[in-house]
Design an enzyme around this catalytic site. Structure first.
Site, PDB file in Angstrom:
ATOM      1  N   ARG A 198       0.850  -1.179   0.000  1.00 33.91           N
ATOM      2  CA  ARG A 198       0.000   0.000   0.000  1.00 33.91           C
ATOM      3  C   ARG A 198       0.891   1.236   0.000  1.00 33.91           C
ATOM      4  O   ARG A 198       1.924   1.275   0.669  1.00 33.91           O
ATOM      5  CB  ARG A 198      -0.929   0.028   1.221  1.00 33.91           C
ATOM      6  CG  ARG A 198      -2.019  -1.042   1.205  1.00 33.91           C
ATOM      7  CD  ARG A 198      -3.080  -0.704   0.155  1.00 33.91           C
ATOM      8  NE  ARG A 198      -4.195  -1.639   0.178  1.00 33.91           N
ATOM      9  CZ  ARG A 198      -4.312  -2.707  -0.589  1.00 33.91           C
ATOM     10  NH1 ARG A 198      -3.316  -3.015  -1.421  1.00 33.91           N
ATOM     11  NH2 ARG A 198      -5.372  -3.483  -0.539  1.00 33.91           N
ATOM     12  N   HIS A 247       0.941  -0.207 -10.448  1.00 32.17           N
ATOM     13  CA  HIS A 247       0.021  -1.047  -9.667  1.00 32.17           C
ATOM     14  C   HIS A 247      -0.320  -2.337 -10.429  1.00 32.17           C
ATOM     15  O   HIS A 247      -1.486  -2.664 -10.658  1.00 32.17           O
ATOM     16  CB  HIS A 247      -1.260  -0.285  -9.316  1.00 32.17           C
ATOM     17  CG  HIS A 247      -1.940  -0.830  -8.087  1.00 32.17           C
ATOM     18  ND1 HIS A 247      -2.578  -0.036  -7.181  1.00 32.17           N
ATOM     19  CD2 HIS A 247      -2.071  -2.113  -7.618  1.00 32.17           C
ATOM     20  CE1 HIS A 247      -3.091  -0.788  -6.214  1.00 32.17           C
ATOM     21  NE2 HIS A 247      -2.792  -2.044  -6.457  1.00 32.17           N
TER      22      HIS A 247
END
Length: 310
Positions: A225, A273
């Site tokens: 994250r 990502h």
């Protein structure tokens, strides 16, 4: 009476998941209705993603569980209208993809692949890497993804230390926990991998103080994250040479703005990502199994602990 299942996610996902869920629910022997527009007071289960538009669960008076398609639940775990069990996505396809990405980038750093690719300047430097057993890797976070990555690295004979906030045990991995354990894990890690959840307790796990604990020149890999890292502290550590290089797949703002200094920093690799993603084929199996369990009175898989936030 059929089990009523509401699919609440991006509309583009409905034609992908609808046939997979339909087949899985049939295979489970369930009588069901699966739709995107059921009356709230008739819904038994919600197949959920945060970008599906559903935020108020109070009208869902007979709801038995919310089954998330996402591994991260930080955007829903604090929702006061959600009072039924919440299950996060632990998908073996996602886990396998994350393990492959992490192992690939650890090997990239371990073998010095970047230097060999970019350093073809006619200078012969016979500088082989050490064996994996001599390379110290720390994996922060020993949930499903962290465990799988740590065990895969240990299977390649890397010297792996795993850290979590509560005690864990993992074959072939030195497991530490708590504040003292974090300091010990970082103090010897040549490569550190972040696979923690995004909670108030994990924000800025890597900050100026903890980055300073790492051996000079250590590498950072973050597919977990964005909020796990204090960006300014990392940039400062990269500029000083305390951190040799960082490979970052997740960010506080996504897509990462074009003007962000990570893009232009010579010692940062940005990936968009892509470390892993939920695979519909395997995720649908997890959802169907949890609905089967709910109807059979069995415990749900992968329930979120609201007090911990994951």
């Amino acid at each position: 009476m059929p089990v009523n299942i509401l699919f609440s996610a991006r509309p583009a996902l409905w034609p992908v998941y609808q046939p997979l869920l339909t087949q899985g629910l049939k295979d489970a022997g369930l009588d069901f209705t699966l739709a995107t527009d059921l009356a709230a007071d008739e819904v038994d289960y919600v197949v959920y993603a945060p970008n599906g538009g559903l935020s108020d669960f109070s009208p869902y008076t007979r709801l038995k569980a919310v089954l998330s398609l996402w591994a991260g639940v930080e955007s829903i775990v604090g929702n006061d209208t959600l009072t039924v069990p919440l299950a996060r996505m632990v998908d073996h396809g996602l886990t396998q993809g994350m393990t492959e990405w992490v192992v690939g980038h650890v090997l990239r750093y371990h073998l010095g692949i970047d230097r060999h690719i970019t350093g073809q300047d006619g200078i012969w430097i016979p500088d082989p890497p050490p064996l994996a057993s001599q390379r110290r890797v720390a994996v922060l976070g020993l949930g499903a993804l962290g465990r799988a990555a740590a065990q895969a690295l240990a299977a390649l004979n890397f010297n792996v230390t795993g850290w979590s906030r509560s005690p864990k045990s993992l074959a072939g991995v030195i497991c530490l926990h708590g504040a003292d354990g974090l300091c010990a894990a970082l103090s010897s890690a040549e490569i550190v991998v972040l696979l923690l959840p995004d909670t108030p307790a994990t924000e800025n796990t890597l900050n100026a103080e903890t980055l300073a604990l790492l051996p000079k020149g250590a590498r950072v890999i973050n597919p977990g994250r964005g909020a796990l890292i204090d960006d300014e502290a990392l940039l400062s550590a990269l500029d000083s040479g305390q951190i040799g290089h960082a490979t970052l797949d997740v960010f506080r703002t996504e897509p990462l703005p074009p003007e962000h200094p990570y893009w232009s920093h010579p010692n940062v690799t940005v990936t968009p990502h892509i470390a892993s993603e939920t695979r519909p084929e395997t995720a649908a199996q997890v959802i169907c199994e949890n609905i089967r369990r709910g109807e059979a009175g069995e415990p749900f898989l992968h329930l979120v602990d609201r007090t911990l936030g994951y």
